[in-house]
Design a protein around this motif. Structure first.
Motif, mmCIF file in Angstrom:
data_model
loop_
_atom_site.group_PDB
_atom_site.id
_atom_site.type_symbol
_atom_site.label_atom_id
_atom_site.label_comp_id
_atom_site.label_asym_id
_atom_site.label_seq_id
_atom_site.Cartn_x
_atom_site.Cartn_y
_atom_site.Cartn_z
ATOM 1 N N ALA A 14 38.281 44.828 32.394
ATOM 2 C CA ALA A 14 38.923 44.473 31.124
ATOM 3 C C ALA A 14 40.408 44.825 31.165
ATOM 4 O O ALA A 14 41.253 44.028 30.749
ATOM 5 N N GLU A 15 40.717 46.004 31.668
ATOM 6 C CA GLU A 15 42.122 46.422 31.776
ATOM 7 C C GLU A 15 42.901 45.486 32.699
ATOM 8 O O GLU A 15 44.049 45.123 32.403
ATOM 9 N N SER A 22 45.237 37.731 30.386
ATOM 10 C CA SER A 22 44.056 36.886 30.201
ATOM 11 C C SER A 22 43.253 37.496 29.054
ATOM 12 O O SER A 22 42.206 38.110 29.245
ATOM 13 N N PHE A 23 43.794 37.338 27.840
ATOM 14 C CA PHE A 23 43.280 38.079 26.695
ATOM 15 C C PHE A 23 41.859 37.694 26.305
ATOM 16 O O PHE A 23 41.073 38.567 25.926
ATOM 17 N N GLN A 24 41.512 36.424 26.389
ATOM 18 C CA GLN A 24 40.150 36.017 26.034
ATOM 19 C C GLN A 24 39.127 36.674 26.962
ATOM 20 O O GLN A 24 38.102 37.168 26.512
ATOM 21 N N GLU A 25 39.426 36.708 28.256
ATOM 22 C CA GLU A 25 38.521 37.349 29.210
ATOM 23 C C GLU A 25 38.486 38.858 28.993
ATOM 24 O O GLU A 25 37.430 39.483 29.097
ATOM 25 N N ALA A 26 39.629 39.438 28.679
ATOM 26 C CA ALA A 26 39.685 40.878 28.405
ATOM 27 C C ALA A 26 38.816 41.233 27.211
ATOM 28 O O ALA A 26 38.070 42.219 27.240
ATOM 29 N N ILE A 27 38.880 40.418 26.178
ATOM 30 C CA ILE A 27 38.077 40.670 24.973
ATOM 31 C C ILE A 27 36.595 40.699 25.322
ATOM 32 O O ILE A 27 35.869 41.604 24.901
ATOM 33 N N ILE A 28 36.156 39.737 26.091
ATOM 34 C CA ILE A 28 34.739 39.676 26.471
ATOM 35 C C ILE A 28 34.325 40.948 27.212
ATOM 36 O O ILE A 28 33.288 41.547 26.915
ATOM 37 N N LEU A 29 35.141 41.370 28.149
ATOM 38 C CA LEU A 29 34.808 42.569 28.933
ATOM 39 C C LEU A 29 34.882 43.844 28.096
ATOM 40 O O LEU A 29 34.029 44.729 28.223
ATOM 41 N N VAL A 45 42.976 49.992 21.571
ATOM 42 C CA VAL A 45 44.310 49.435 21.343
ATOM 43 C C VAL A 45 44.470 48.122 22.110
ATOM 44 O O VAL A 45 44.960 47.133 21.560
ATOM 45 N N HIS A 46 44.031 48.105 23.353
ATOM 46 C CA HIS A 46 44.161 46.887 24.139
ATOM 47 C C HIS A 46 43.261 45.778 23.604
ATOM 48 O O HIS A 46 43.641 44.602 23.632
ATOM 49 N N LEU A 47 42.107 46.139 23.108
ATOM 50 C CA LEU A 47 41.230 45.145 22.496
ATOM 51 C C LEU A 47 41.894 44.575 21.247
ATOM 52 O O LEU A 47 41.929 43.355 21.048
ATOM 53 N N ALA A 48 42.446 45.435 20.427
ATOM 54 C CA ALA A 48 43.159 44.987 19.230
ATOM 55 C C ALA A 48 44.340 44.101 19.612
ATOM 56 O O ALA A 48 44.541 43.030 19.029
ATOM 57 N N ASP A 49 45.117 44.534 20.590
ATOM 58 C CA ASP A 49 46.269 43.746 21.050
ATOM 59 C C ASP A 49 45.829 42.379 21.575
ATOM 60 O O ASP A 49 46.513 41.374 21.350
#
Length: 69
Positions: A14-15, A22-29, A45-49
């Motif tokens: 995710a990080e 690649s925010f959509q993929e990060a959100i999923i992870l 914070v990164h999920l919120a961002d």
């Protein structure tokens, strides 16, 4: 050990996706990591961002609040 290792791998992936923007993929992870009960303050914070970056402000605010709590 394997459970902990898989949780860390999800979070690390995710990080990596977050850093690649690649925010959509990060959100999923990040969400999968949360479902397994594993996260860090930085992950909130990164999920919120990530949500803010894709225009989902309501979800972004939700995770900023979780971080502050």
């Amino acid at each position: 050990y394997r459970v902990t290792q898989s949780k860390w791998l999800l979070l690390r992936n995710a990080e990596n996706k977050f850093n690649e923007k690649s925010f959509q993929e990060a959100i999923i992870l990040y969400q999968k990591s949360l479902e397994k009960g594993f996260t860090t303050e930085n992950a909130f914070v990164h999920l919120a961002d990530s949500y803010i970056s894709i225009g989902n402000f309501a979800e972004g605010i939700k995770y900023y609040r979780l971080y502050l709590d």
